[in-house]
Design an enzyme around this catalytic site. Structure first.
Site, PDB file in Angstrom:
ATOM      1  N   ARG A  16       0.798  -1.295  -0.083  1.00  0.00           N
ATOM      2  CA  ARG A  16      -0.008   0.027  -0.174  1.00  0.00           C
ATOM      3  C   ARG A  16       0.956   1.229  -0.008  1.00  0.00           C
ATOM      4  O   ARG A  16       2.058   1.214   0.368  1.00  0.00           O
ATOM      5  CB  ARG A  16      -0.954   0.065   1.124  1.00  0.00           C
ATOM      6  CG  ARG A  16      -0.174  -0.176   2.812  1.00  0.00           C
ATOM      7  CD  ARG A  16      -1.304  -0.503   3.528  1.00  0.00           C
ATOM      8  NE  ARG A  16      -2.427   0.627   3.786  1.00  0.00           N
ATOM      9  CZ  ARG A  16      -2.080   1.566   5.018  1.00  0.00           C
ATOM     10  NH1 ARG A  16      -0.849   1.469   5.657  1.00  0.00           N
ATOM     11  NH2 ARG A  16      -2.756   2.494   4.941  1.00  0.00           N
ATOM     12  N   ARG A  37      -2.875  10.497   2.498  1.00  0.00           N
ATOM     13  CA  ARG A  37      -3.879  11.162   3.461  1.00  0.00           C
ATOM     14  C   ARG A  37      -4.513  12.328   2.907  1.00  0.00           C
ATOM     15  O   ARG A  37      -3.787  13.288   2.350  1.00  0.00           O
ATOM     16  CB  ARG A  37      -2.793  11.453   4.734  1.00  0.00           C
ATOM     17  CG  ARG A  37      -2.309  10.325   5.379  1.00  0.00           C
ATOM     18  CD  ARG A  37      -1.830  10.681   6.694  1.00  0.00           C
ATOM     19  NE  ARG A  37      -0.864   9.698   7.021  1.00  0.00           N
ATOM     20  CZ  ARG A  37       0.208   9.902   8.011  1.00  0.00           C
ATOM     21  NH1 ARG A  37       0.434  11.016   8.422  1.00  0.00           N
ATOM     22  NH2 ARG A  37       0.860   8.934   8.466  1.00  0.00           N
ATOM     23  N   ARG A  50      19.726  -6.103   2.228  1.00  0.00           N
ATOM     24  CA  ARG A  50      20.386  -5.013   1.750  1.00  0.00           C
ATOM     25  C   ARG A  50      21.195  -4.305   2.801  1.00  0.00           C
ATOM     26  O   ARG A  50      20.766  -4.292   4.027  1.00  0.00           O
ATOM     27  CB  ARG A  50      19.260  -3.973   1.232  1.00  0.00           C
ATOM     28  CG  ARG A  50      18.602  -4.639   0.047  1.00  0.00           C
ATOM     29  CD  ARG A  50      19.435  -4.377  -1.267  1.00  0.00           C
ATOM     30  NE  ARG A  50      19.478  -2.845  -1.474  1.00  0.00           N
ATOM     31  CZ  ARG A  50      20.513  -2.439  -2.377  1.00  0.00           C
ATOM     32  NH1 ARG A  50      21.261  -3.090  -2.950  1.00  0.00           N
ATOM     33  NH2 ARG A  50      20.434  -1.018  -2.668  1.00  0.00           N
ATOM     34  N   ARG A  52      18.791   9.925   1.181  1.00  0.00           N
ATOM     35  CA  ARG A  52      18.302  10.992   2.124  1.00  0.00           C
ATOM     36  C   ARG A  52      19.644  11.730   2.877  1.00  0.00           C
ATOM     37  O   ARG A  52      20.652  11.020   2.859  1.00  0.00           O
ATOM     38  CB  ARG A  52      17.312  10.427   2.976  1.00  0.00           C
ATOM     39  CG  ARG A  52      17.770   9.416   4.204  1.00  0.00           C
ATOM     40  CD  ARG A  52      16.723   8.646   4.647  1.00  0.00           C
ATOM     41  NE  ARG A  52      17.095   7.696   5.759  1.00  0.00           N
ATOM     42  CZ  ARG A  52      16.327   7.188   6.641  1.00  0.00           C
ATOM     43  NH1 ARG A  52      15.334   7.755   6.975  1.00  0.00           N
ATOM     44  NH2 ARG A  52      16.716   6.046   7.385  1.00  0.00           N
ATOM     45  N   GLU A  79      22.975   9.075   3.263  1.00  0.00           N
ATOM     46  CA  GLU A  79      22.710   7.640   3.530  1.00  0.00           C
ATOM     47  C   GLU A  79      22.372   6.745   2.223  1.00  0.00           C
ATOM     48  O   GLU A  79      21.745   7.280   1.226  1.00  0.00           O
ATOM     49  CB  GLU A  79      21.356   7.592   4.147  1.00  0.00           C
ATOM     50  CG  GLU A  79      20.924   6.244   4.671  1.00  0.00           C
ATOM     51  CD  GLU A  79      19.744   6.053   5.640  1.00  0.00           C
ATOM     52  OE1 GLU A  79      18.875   5.294   5.026  1.00  0.00           O
ATOM     53  OE2 GLU A  79      19.773   6.590   6.553  1.00  0.00           O
ATOM     54  N   TYR A  94      12.540  -7.642   9.638  1.00  0.00           N
ATOM     55  CA  TYR A  94      12.577  -6.187   9.906  1.00  0.00           C
ATOM     56  C   TYR A  94      11.520  -5.941  11.037  1.00  0.00           C
ATOM     57  O   TYR A  94      10.322  -6.292  10.869  1.00  0.00           O
ATOM     58  CB  TYR A  94      12.376  -5.381   8.737  1.00  0.00           C
ATOM     59  CG  TYR A  94      12.654  -3.992   9.024  1.00  0.00           C
ATOM     60  CD1 TYR A  94      13.814  -3.348   9.208  1.00  0.00           C
ATOM     61  CD2 TYR A  94      11.462  -3.131   9.461  1.00  0.00           C
ATOM     62  CE1 TYR A  94      13.680  -1.878   9.639  1.00  0.00           C
ATOM     63  CE2 TYR A  94      11.429  -1.797   9.729  1.00  0.00           C
ATOM     64  CZ  TYR A  94      12.742  -1.196   9.673  1.00  0.00           C
ATOM     65  OH  TYR A  94      12.760   0.136  10.135  1.00  0.00           O
ATOM     66  N   ASP A 144      10.183  -2.454  13.359  1.00  0.00           N
ATOM     67  CA  ASP A 144      10.297  -1.152  14.116  1.00  0.00           C
ATOM     68  C   ASP A 144      10.669  -1.427  15.409  1.00  0.00           C
ATOM     69  O   ASP A 144      10.565  -2.376  16.060  1.00  0.00           O
ATOM     70  CB  ASP A 144       8.912  -0.433  13.891  1.00  0.00           C
ATOM     71  CG  ASP A 144       8.594  -0.080  12.626  1.00  0.00           C
ATOM     72  OD1 ASP A 144       9.668   0.324  11.773  1.00  0.00           O
ATOM     73  OD2 ASP A 144       7.419   0.106  12.138  1.00  0.00           O
TER      74      ASP A 144
END
Length: 373
Positions: free
Chosen positions: A173, A177, A250, A281, A301, A349, A351
């Site tokens: 997705r 917003r 990666r 970034r 980065e 991964y 958070d």
């Protein structure tokens, strides 16, 4: 020689939560890390009075009240709100995709209905049925303009491949917003620990023996009976000497500079979404803690291909790697005294809040106590 109830391999969030709770449960615990510092990838180092996120930007955010309250035992969090911007060939857009983004991209579009109609029109113009790759998936979600300016180049740099060569499943997705709100996260709580993440992890590990610069293999070859049980947060394939094959990742490469400026880019994170700029970034670390130091520290980065020996960041969850991980997990389930945990132990991964929540589950199953009680 000392003997411990637990050897914890890895001094990142998972290891720190477990070690803290093991101590609280009256267990003896040794934490080791192959790096020369604690806190894993959330490690911060002070440069010119600024807490630098050494392994890339980390913003703590969660909707889990128990996780938030637990972490606030070890740090006071500031009121930082993640609001990155995107730079596409000098055009500046707000992230995540919101009404500020749409009104800048399409002059004359300033209501949610207008933006929704524009996106729907562009999706329809593509005429995509079942997306065959990431490019078609993104076009079917947000249309041509957003894809070309804000998704394509960034994604190709991130993965090192053309969007048409990447599976559609990578992007499930792309949230749009339809409000003028630049807050990147929807979570109830977010912020940065004041004084840096490393100080926070130091508090978590208070009273626990920690040894940095120690390789697990070397330690257990010298002292095979050092602990009754091991919580292993390193790479699961490395534990087995890669005997079934090597799991792929990666990686990232960082270039950090101290600049004689008070304020270089006006925001903590700027994403460079064109393909030609080699980095994804630039992070200006002082903005995470509203700093006003005379100098500033910026980090570029760069996504990088990974090879054994490089720092692993993002698991490549394709069919080959998932199958290989399942084979290693079957071996791991036969280990009587070793528990595999964390993102490397589970080839997943996380958070930060999800890593803490997973560590809570480990504490409950392994120690029989509730960390949030």
């Amino acid at each position: 020689m000392s003997h411990y109830d637990y050897l914890v391999v890895g001094a990142g969030l998972t290891g720190a939560v477990f070690a803290h709770e093991a101590k609280r449960a009256g267990k003896t615990c040794l934490v080791i890390d192959r790096r020369n510092h604690i806190a894993g990838n959330i490690h911060t180092a002070e440069v010119e009075g600024i807490n630098v996120h050494v392994y890339g930007a980390h913003i703590f955010h969660t909707s889990m009240r128990d996780v938030w309250d637990y972490m606030n035992r070890f740090a006071e969090f500031n009121n930082y709100v993640n609001s990155p911007i995107a730079n596409f060939h000098g055009e500046i857009y707000n992230m995540p995709f919101n009404m500020n983004t749409f009104s800048k991209m399409w002059p004359g579009v300033f209501t949610p209905a207008q933006a929704q109609a524009k996106i729907a029109e562009q999706i329809a113009a593509e005429g995509i049925g079942e997306p065959r790759n990431l490019e078609e998936q993104a076009l079917s979600l947000v249309g041509r303009d957003i894809f070309e300016k804000l998704v394509k180049g960034y994604t190709e740099k991130q993965w090192g491949r053309d969007c048409r060569e990447l599976p559609a499943s990578i992007i499930r997705r792309l949230p749009c917003r339809f409000t003028y709100d630049n807050n990147y996260f929807n979570d109830r709580f977010q912020g940065i620990p004041m004084g840096g993440y490393t100080k926070m992890v130091e508090r978590m590990l208070e009273g626990v023996e920690v040894r940095c610069g120690v390789e697990y293999r070397e330690l257990v070859s010298e002292q095979p009976d050092i602990a009754d049980r091991t919580v292993y947060c390193g790479p699961i394939d490395a534990f087995y000497d890669f005997k079934l094959g090597t799991l792929e990742y990666r990686s990232l490469r960082f270039e950090t500079d101290v600049l004689d400026e008070r304020n270089h880019q006006g925001v903590a994170v700027v994403n460079y979404t064109d393909r030609e700029t080699p980095y994804t970034r630039i992070i200006e670390h002082k903005h995470f803690e509203f700093g006003d130091q005379e100098k500033t520290v910026v980090t570029r980065e760069y996504p990088a291909d990974w090879k054994p020996g490089d720092e692993p960041y993002y698991p490549i969850n394709d069919e080959r790697n998932e199958k290989l991980y399942r084979a290693y997990r079957e071996l791991a389930e036969q280990e009587g005294s070793v528990v595999f945990a964390g993102r490397l132990g589970g080839y997943k991964y996380y958070d930060m809040d999800k890593a803490v929540a997973a560590a809570f589950d480990l504490v409950r199953s392994e120690l029989g106590i509730d960390p949030v009680a």
